[in-house]
Motif scaffolding. Structure first.
Motif, PDB file in Angstrom:
ATOM      1  N   LEU A  33     102.962 -10.604 110.890  1.00  8.18           N
ATOM      2  CA  LEU A  33     103.148  -9.736 110.140  1.00  8.18           C
ATOM      3  C   LEU A  33     102.186  -8.501 110.074  1.00  8.18           C
ATOM      4  O   LEU A  33     102.744  -7.485 110.235  1.00  8.18           O
ATOM      5  CB  LEU A  33     103.011 -10.327 108.516  1.00  8.18           C
ATOM      6  CG  LEU A  33     103.329  -9.364 107.553  1.00  8.18           C
ATOM      7  CD1 LEU A  33     104.787  -9.004 107.454  1.00  8.18           C
ATOM      8  CD2 LEU A  33     102.774 -10.150 106.112  1.00  8.18           C
ATOM      9  N   LEU A  34     100.929  -8.800 110.345  1.00 10.32           N
ATOM     10  CA  LEU A  34      99.899  -7.766 110.562  1.00 10.32           C
ATOM     11  C   LEU A  34      99.890  -7.065 112.037  1.00 10.32           C
ATOM     12  O   LEU A  34      99.381  -5.918 111.977  1.00 10.32           O
ATOM     13  CB  LEU A  34      98.481  -8.210 109.890  1.00 10.32           C
ATOM     14  CG  LEU A  34      98.395  -8.737 108.608  1.00 10.32           C
ATOM     15  CD1 LEU A  34      96.830  -9.645 108.497  1.00 10.32           C
ATOM     16  CD2 LEU A  34      98.367  -7.635 107.842  1.00 10.32           C
ATOM     17  N   SER A  35     100.423  -8.096 112.889  1.00 10.05           N
ATOM     18  CA  SER A  35     100.304  -7.334 113.899  1.00 10.05           C
ATOM     19  C   SER A  35     101.852  -6.547 114.273  1.00 10.05           C
ATOM     20  O   SER A  35     101.895  -5.764 115.431  1.00 10.05           O
ATOM     21  CB  SER A  35     100.430  -8.480 115.491  1.00 10.05           C
ATOM     22  OG  SER A  35     101.575  -9.299 115.257  1.00 10.05           O
ATOM     23  N   GLY A  36     102.548  -6.654 113.559  1.00 11.97           N
ATOM     24  CA  GLY A  36     103.876  -5.930 113.669  1.00 11.97           C
ATOM     25  C   GLY A  36     104.993  -6.229 114.808  1.00 11.97           C
ATOM     26  O   GLY A  36     105.747  -5.599 115.207  1.00 11.97           O
ATOM     27  N   ASN A  37     104.561  -7.717 115.051  1.00  8.91           N
ATOM     28  CA  ASN A  37     105.604  -8.344 115.939  1.00  8.91           C
ATOM     29  C   ASN A  37     106.774  -8.919 115.428  1.00  8.91           C
ATOM     30  O   ASN A  37     107.481  -9.749 116.013  1.00  8.91           O
ATOM     31  CB  ASN A  37     104.818  -9.285 116.717  1.00  8.91           C
ATOM     32  CG  ASN A  37     103.786  -8.559 117.770  1.00  8.91           C
ATOM     33  OD1 ASN A  37     103.910  -7.610 118.068  1.00  8.91           O
ATOM     34  ND2 ASN A  37     102.584  -9.198 118.015  1.00  8.91           N
ATOM     35  N   LEU A  38     107.429  -8.484 114.261  1.00 14.33           N
ATOM     36  CA  LEU A  38     108.425  -8.987 113.666  1.00 14.33           C
ATOM     37  C   LEU A  38     109.689  -8.090 114.244  1.00 14.33           C
ATOM     38  O   LEU A  38     109.597  -7.184 114.602  1.00 14.33           O
ATOM     39  CB  LEU A  38     108.731  -8.496 112.039  1.00 14.33           C
ATOM     40  CG  LEU A  38     107.642  -9.455 111.245  1.00 14.33           C
ATOM     41  CD1 LEU A  38     107.460  -8.759 109.849  1.00 14.33           C
ATOM     42  CD2 LEU A  38     107.845 -10.756 111.186  1.00 14.33           C
ATOM     43  N   ILE A  39     110.635  -9.279 114.744  1.00 16.51           N
ATOM     44  CA  ILE A  39     111.810  -8.837 115.507  1.00 16.51           C
ATOM     45  C   ILE A  39     112.690  -7.926 114.290  1.00 16.51           C
ATOM     46  O   ILE A  39     113.374  -7.035 114.933  1.00 16.51           O
ATOM     47  CB  ILE A  39     112.621 -10.034 116.015  1.00 16.51           C
ATOM     48  CG1 ILE A  39     111.844 -10.494 117.067  1.00 16.51           C
ATOM     49  CG2 ILE A  39     113.944  -9.680 116.622  1.00 16.51           C
ATOM     50  CD1 ILE A  39     111.988 -12.069 117.551  1.00 16.51           C
ATOM     51  N   SER A  40     112.819  -8.376 113.199  1.00 16.46           N
ATOM     52  CA  SER A  40     113.727  -7.827 112.211  1.00 16.46           C
ATOM     53  C   SER A  40     113.602  -7.867 110.978  1.00 16.46           C
ATOM     54  O   SER A  40     112.737  -8.807 110.490  1.00 16.46           O
ATOM     55  CB  SER A  40     115.472  -8.347 112.511  1.00 16.46           C
ATOM     56  OG  SER A  40     115.366  -9.783 112.099  1.00 16.46           O
ATOM     57  N   ALA A  41     114.199  -7.159 109.947  1.00 16.19           N
ATOM     58  CA  ALA A  41     113.829  -7.396 108.538  1.00 16.19           C
ATOM     59  C   ALA A  41     114.232  -8.506 108.203  1.00 16.19           C
ATOM     60  O   ALA A  41     113.718  -9.331 107.144  1.00 16.19           O
ATOM     61  CB  ALA A  41     114.773  -6.274 107.934  1.00 16.19           C
ATOM     62  N   GLU A  42     115.558  -9.355 108.709  1.00 15.88           N
ATOM     63  CA  GLU A  42     115.809 -10.575 108.330  1.00 15.88           C
ATOM     64  C   GLU A  42     114.605 -11.663 108.700  1.00 15.88           C
ATOM     65  O   GLU A  42     114.661 -12.469 107.891  1.00 15.88           O
ATOM     66  CB  GLU A  42     117.236 -10.933 109.156  1.00 15.88           C
ATOM     67  CG  GLU A  42     117.957 -12.162 108.644  1.00 15.88           C
ATOM     68  CD  GLU A  42     119.297 -12.084 109.466  1.00 15.88           C
ATOM     69  OE1 GLU A  42     119.249 -13.175 110.316  1.00 15.88           O
ATOM     70  OE2 GLU A  42     120.211 -11.697 109.255  1.00 15.88           O
ATOM     71  N   MET A  43     114.432 -11.597 109.706  1.00 17.88           N
ATOM     72  CA  MET A  43     113.070 -12.436 110.148  1.00 17.88           C
ATOM     73  C   MET A  43     111.992 -12.306 109.235  1.00 17.88           C
ATOM     74  O   MET A  43     111.418 -13.180 108.469  1.00 17.88           O
ATOM     75  CB  MET A  43     112.656 -12.016 111.651  1.00 17.88           C
ATOM     76  CG  MET A  43     111.453 -12.913 111.702  1.00 17.88           C
ATOM     77  SD  MET A  43     111.036 -12.732 113.670  1.00 17.88           S
ATOM     78  CE  MET A  43     109.631 -13.520 113.784  1.00 17.88           C
ATOM     79  N   LEU A  44     111.662 -11.226 108.711  1.00 15.26           N
ATOM     80  CA  LEU A  44     110.664 -10.987 107.681  1.00 15.26           C
ATOM     81  C   LEU A  44     111.050 -11.468 106.465  1.00 15.26           C
ATOM     82  O   LEU A  44     110.174 -12.196 105.662  1.00 15.26           O
ATOM     83  CB  LEU A  44     110.434  -9.565 107.394  1.00 15.26           C
ATOM     84  CG  LEU A  44     109.411  -9.153 106.487  1.00 15.26           C
ATOM     85  CD1 LEU A  44     107.798  -9.757 106.468  1.00 15.26           C
ATOM     86  CD2 LEU A  44     109.242  -7.621 106.242  1.00 15.26           C
ATOM     87  N   THR A  45     112.219 -11.494 105.931  1.00 18.55           N
ATOM     88  CA  THR A  45     112.568 -12.071 104.901  1.00 18.55           C
ATOM     89  C   THR A  45     112.519 -13.688 105.074  1.00 18.55           C
ATOM     90  O   THR A  45     112.219 -14.366 103.735  1.00 18.55           O
ATOM     91  CB  THR A  45     114.076 -11.487 104.366  1.00 18.55           C
ATOM     92  OG1 THR A  45     114.033 -10.055 104.284  1.00 18.55           O
ATOM     93  CG2 THR A  45     114.714 -12.207 103.100  1.00 18.55           C
ATOM     94  N   THR A  46     113.331 -14.154 105.769  1.00 15.66           N
ATOM     95  CA  THR A  46     113.349 -15.552 106.035  1.00 15.66           C
ATOM     96  C   THR A  46     111.773 -16.222 106.035  1.00 15.66           C
ATOM     97  O   THR A  46     111.469 -17.078 105.295  1.00 15.66           O
ATOM     98  CB  THR A  46     113.835 -15.853 107.478  1.00 15.66           C
ATOM     99  OG1 THR A  46     115.270 -15.417 107.439  1.00 15.66           O
ATOM    100  CG2 THR A  46     113.912 -17.354 107.422  1.00 15.66           C
ATOM    101  N   LEU A  47     110.987 -15.579 106.872  1.00 14.08           N
ATOM    102  CA  LEU A  47     109.404 -15.988 106.781  1.00 14.08           C
ATOM    103  C   LEU A  47     108.753 -15.768 105.555  1.00 14.08           C
ATOM    104  O   LEU A  47     108.318 -16.864 105.314  1.00 14.08           O
ATOM    105  CB  LEU A  47     108.634 -15.327 108.074  1.00 14.08           C
ATOM    106  CG  LEU A  47     109.352 -15.869 109.433  1.00 14.08           C
ATOM    107  CD1 LEU A  47     108.361 -14.923 110.484  1.00 14.08           C
ATOM    108  CD2 LEU A  47     108.627 -17.009 109.587  1.00 14.08           C
TER     109      LEU A  47
END
Length: 99
Positions: A33-47
């Motif tokens: 999260l802090l490194s900005g290595n999220l692939i998508s908003a969906e991945m962020l929501t799921t995690l």
């Protein structure tokens, strides 16, 4: 009596290992999260949902630096490390309870 003590010891070890695994997974999530290595908003929501975070809430980052008052008072580095980990766990518990 020996069997009971062995079972209790194994249960405590198991509980500690589970908690450490949860902490590692949580730490990995925040690293991503802090490194900005999220692939998508969906991945962020799921995690975030898997860690009990709500997407509509405001969250803050808190950094705590724990410095032992008197590092010379500990007889060994192992005891010092244990004490510092204990203080860190207390901080995490207090923050979790307050939030």
């Amino acid at each position: 009596m020996e069997n009971v003590s062995t079972i209790l010891t194994l249960d405590r070890i198991k509980a500690r290992e589970i908690e450490e695994a949860k902490q590692t997974i949580r730490q990995d999530f925040f690293d991503v999260l802090l490194s900005g290595n999220l692939i998508s908003a969906e991945m962020l929501t799921t995690l975030s949902e898997s860690h009990g975070m709500q997407k509509n809430y405001a969250y803050y980052c808190l950094l705590i630096h724990i410095v032992p008052v008197d590092s010379e008072s500990y007889p060994s580095m192992v005891i010092r490390k244990y004490e510092l980990e204990h203080v860190a766990k207390k901080c995490v518990h207090l923050i979790h309870e307050m939030s």
